[in-house]
Structure formats: structure tokens, C-alpha cells
Design a protein around this motif. Structure first.
Motif, PDB file in Angstrom:
ATOM      1  N   PRO A   1       0.826  -1.205   0.000  1.00 43.49           N
ATOM      2  CA  PRO A   1       0.000   0.000   0.000  1.00 43.49           C
ATOM      3  C   PRO A   1       0.861   1.256   0.000  1.00 43.49           C
ATOM      4  CG  PRO A   1      -0.721  -1.551   1.702  1.00 43.49           C
ATOM      5  CD  PRO A   1       0.508  -2.105   1.071  1.00 43.49           C
ATOM      6  N   ALA A   2       0.349   2.303  -0.580  1.00 38.93           N
ATOM      7  CA  ALA A   2       1.108   3.546  -0.740  1.00 38.93           C
ATOM      8  C   ALA A   2       1.396   4.248   0.573  1.00 38.93           C
ATOM      9  CB  ALA A   2       0.362   4.485  -1.673  1.00 38.93           C
ATOM     10  N   ASN A   3       0.572   4.087   1.585  1.00 41.73           N
ATOM     11  CA  ASN A   3       0.746   4.804   2.844  1.00 41.73           C
ATOM     12  C   ASN A   3       1.273   3.920   3.968  1.00 41.73           C
ATOM     13  OD1 ASN A   3      -0.141   7.226   1.779  1.00 41.73           O
ATOM     14  ND2 ASN A   3      -2.282   6.689   2.098  1.00 41.73           N
ATOM     15  N   THR A   4       1.979   2.872   3.633  1.00 45.12           N
ATOM     16  CA  THR A   4       2.518   1.967   4.637  1.00 45.12           C
ATOM     17  C   THR A   4       3.728   2.597   5.307  1.00 45.12           C
ATOM     18  OG1 THR A   4       1.776   0.063   3.384  1.00 45.12           O
ATOM     19  CG2 THR A   4       3.465  -0.325   5.037  1.00 45.12           C
ATOM     20  N   THR A   5       3.769   2.508   6.632  1.00 45.97           N
ATOM     21  CA  THR A   5       4.899   3.002   7.406  1.00 45.97           C
ATOM     22  C   THR A   5       5.613   1.815   8.034  1.00 45.97           C
ATOM     23  OG1 THR A   5       3.717   5.039   7.922  1.00 45.97           O
ATOM     24  CG2 THR A   5       5.598   4.473   9.319  1.00 45.97           C
TER      25      THR A   5
END
Length: 97
Positions: free
Chosen positions: A1-5
Motif C-alpha cells: 500500500p502507498a501509505n505503509t509506514t
């Protein structure tokens, strides 16, 4: 996913941490400047191509106009072989940590 931290803990590189580039198989110059020390082991300095290396007066390292640091290889003067070999071992430990 693009917003994975990802929260990764730092790990100890040991003596490998002093090198900008460290290799067991060779390093080839592509004409860019490298900041930091570079080294190869267990192979010889011949595995570093395109750098125009100049050996130091005591043979423990070399320099290059393309490297803003020192160049090390397993076949340079003592204590370089032991130092670079330990850095390669530390690199392997860090990789598998």
C-alpha cells in the motif's frame, strides 16, 4: 500500500559501516564521484576497475580522483587484509540480522 509506514530498528554494521561501498565480487567505476572509503575482499584490487588507482607510499590503501576517501583491497599491505576481511564478515552478519 502507498501509505505503509515501517518502523525499523537500526542495526549495527560493525566495521562494514565505515565503507561507502564494500564488495566481495568487484566494483566498477561509471564515472561518478564516490564519497567515502571503498573496499573489496577476498578478491584483489584488480576487481576494482576504472578508478585509476594510485597506491599509498606504504601500500595499505590506494587513492583515486573519483573517490573522496581511501580504496582498500585484500591484497594490500598489512593490516589491510585483516581489516577488510573483518568488514566483509560484519557485512554478512548485518545482512542476515
Amino acid at each position: 500500500p502507498a501509505n505503509t509506514t515501517y518502523n525499523m530498528e537500526p542495526f549495527d554494521l560493525g566495521t562494514a559501516g565505515k565503507y561507502a561501498i564494500l564488495s566481495k565480487t568487484g566494483i566498477s567505476s561509471i564515472g561518478v564521484s564516490i564519497t567515502g572509503d571503498i573496499g573489496v575482499s577476498p578478491i584483489t584490487f584488480a576487481a576494482m576497475t576504472g578508478f585509476g588507482l594510485t597506491s599509498s607510499s606504504h601500500g595499505g590503501y590506494a587513492t583515486s580522483a573519483q573517490v573522496n576517501g581511501k580504496v582498500y583491497a585484500a591484497d594490500y599491505a598489512v593490516p589491510t587484509p585483516a581489516t577488510i576481511s573483518q568488514a566483509i564478515l560484519d557485512m554478512g552478519v548485518a545482512y542476515t540480522a
